[in-house]
Design an enzyme around this catalytic site. Structure first.
Site, short mmCIF file in Angstrom:
data_model
loop_
_atom_site.label_atom_id
_atom_site.label_comp_id
_atom_site.label_asym_id
_atom_site.label_seq_id
_atom_site.Cartn_x
_atom_site.Cartn_y
_atom_site.Cartn_z
N GLY A 178 0.95 -1.25 -0.12
CA GLY A 178 -0.08 0.04 0.09
C GLY A 178 0.80 1.34 0.03
N ASN A 179 0.42 2.44 0.18
CA ASN A 179 1.10 3.58 0.41
C ASN A 179 0.40 4.57 1.47
OD1 ASN A 179 -1.05 5.29 -0.88
ND2 ASN A 179 -0.66 4.19 -2.52
N HIS A 180 0.88 5.73 1.68
CA HIS A 180 0.47 6.59 3.05
C HIS A 180 -0.70 7.28 2.49
CE1 HIS A 180 4.19 5.33 5.04
NE2 HIS A 180 4.88 5.57 4.03
N ALA A 224 -3.74 7.43 -4.92
CA ALA A 224 -2.53 7.04 -5.02
C ALA A 224 -2.68 5.62 -5.36
CB ALA A 224 -1.69 7.19 -3.89
#
Ligand code: PMT
Length: 401
Positions: A211-213, A279
């Site tokens: 995943g990402n932030h 994102a």
């Protein structure tokens, strides 16, 4: 007159600052608003319901049952409101609002509401500084509510510090500004706007993911602003703790890039404007392990395959759409953003750089450049709410040409 004809539901809870609500009600009514009041039983210790009823022209409601036969319908009250103002909001009520407790008419009305909620907390300084209060205020903010911070000064306890409810003039100004900035605009009214937000999670096994932030804050702020301007918004969001308040927003939650892609193309054909702020993970594991992967080896190799580029697909299938992408860069920012603008067939691209303090993931602020084929607009660091306004103003200016 921004308040003319607006329905304001004032919730008053039991704190000394309740006496100041007389001034607020008088001000709202003078400016043309219709005011209804729900007051908790303990607030009656601090303000006269008879005065409030006279000023508002409406009976003050406090209990579910007015007599043993008439029920005060919390859902009708909540849906009547264009805005709910909770002032003063005690630590006790704040705790209930943020934890889903509905033990009185006021909290039940709040839970049934779909409109914007403004909260003006008031309590003694140590209660205001308590970690629980801080967490609850952050939580309320994450729900999309507007917090009108308590002010510094003399408190009922005799102590001095932060905890006094904001002055009625401050509260009235913020409510007024809300309606001023949220006038339905001719350009946006009834336009279908498709927005992607948040991260995507690509499962490795039943426990882990790539995943990402991204928090979703940027995309949700754009969705709220477009909805306030009268657009019909479809918000397709990856995993995010945020929720939406405006009734013009339809929220579709997805997890992976593939799911986001499929959901986007359920709505893209009928949208006039699309804004991709999500994102999206560029790669996903080729296979998802059915069971949790055991840590037997020193090295673990996971084969990744490319995810669909959702924005590129939207660009390829563009008809009359106005298409906006985002670019999150760490180097050669403008060059990379301009390349994406062209390659993905966009009308605008919003560049944010992780090199700029306060920009990008998680923050409540962002610093952006909006790039079109013929122009680059550079904006200072602003709240994501204000960034959303700049973006929608720019879209309107460009699309109206
Ligand atoms: O959610 P927040 O915490 O508020 O953070 C906001 C944000 C930093 C996530 C947001 O401002 C932002 O920059 N979003 C785009 C992040 C990104 O993935 O940028 P990119 O340069 O990798 O992608 C370019 C564009 O293509 C983006 O519009 C993206 O949504 C889209 N894309 C990317 C890959 C992919 N497989 N499909 C896509 O649609």
């Amino acid at each position: 007159m921004p308040l003319q004809g607006k329905h304001i539901l004032l919730i008053i809870t039991g704190g000394i600052a309740a006496y100041k609500t007389n001034m607020l009600v008088r001000d709202f009514v003078k400016k043309g608003a219709q005011v209804r009041i729900v007051a908790t039983p303990s607030s009656a210790q601090f303000v006269s319901f008879a005065t409030l009823a006279t000023l508002s022209g409406n009976e003050v409601l406090s209990e579910f049952w007015t007599n043993h036969q008439t029920w005060n319908n919390h859902v009708d009250l909540a849906l009547w409101a264009d805005l709910i103002l909770i002032a003063p909001c005690t630590a006790n009520t704040l705790g209930k609002l943020t934890h889903g407790l509905c033990d009185n008419l006021a909290t039940t009305v709040y839970m049934s509401a779909k409109c914007p909620v403004f909260i003006a907390p008031a309590m003694d300084l140590d209660m205001y500084a308590h970690p629980t209060t801080k967490q609850n205020l952050e939580k309320a903010q994450a729900f999309g509510h507007t917090i009108i911070p308590a002010e510094f000064g003399a408190l009922a306890s005799g102590l001095e510090g932060q905890g006094r409810m904001a002055e009625p003039e401050t509260i009235a100004r913020m409510v007024s500004e809300h309606f001023q900035t949220t006038q339905v605009s001719h350009f946006w009214k009834n336009k279908k706007v498709l927005i992607t937000a948040g991260p995507t999670y690509e499962a490795i096994d039943p426990v882990r993911f790539i995943g990402n932030h991204s928090s979703g804050k940027m995309g949700y702020a754009i969705a709220e602003e477009a909805a306030k301007r009268g657009a019909e918004v479809i918000l397709i969001s990856g995993p995010s703790s945020l929720s939406v308040r405006h009734s013009n927003i339809t929220l579709r939650r997805v997890v992976s890039a593939k799911e986001m892609h499929d959901e986007v193309f359920q709505h893209y054909a009928s949208a006039q404007i699309a804004i991709a702020s999500a994102a999206v993970a560029d790669y996903a594991p080729k296979t998802i392990a059915k069971e949790k992967i055991k840590k037997n080896e020193n090295n673990l190799v996971i084969e990744l395959v490319k995810n669909p580029d959702i924005l590129k697909a939207m660009g390829d299938q563009k008809k009359d759409h106005f298409l906006v992408g985002f670019a999150l860069e760490t180097q050669n920012e403008e060059e990379n953003a301009k390349d994406k603008l062209k390659r993905k067939n966009l009308d605008l691209i919003v560049l944010n750089s992780l090199k700029d303090p306060g920009a990008g993931f998680q923050n409540s602020t962002n610093k952006i450049k909006i790039i079109s084929p013929d122009q680059t607009l550079d904006f200072p660091l602003k709240s994501k709410t204000d960034v959303a306004k700049d973006l929608l103003d720019t879209i309107e200016a460009k699309a109206s040409k």
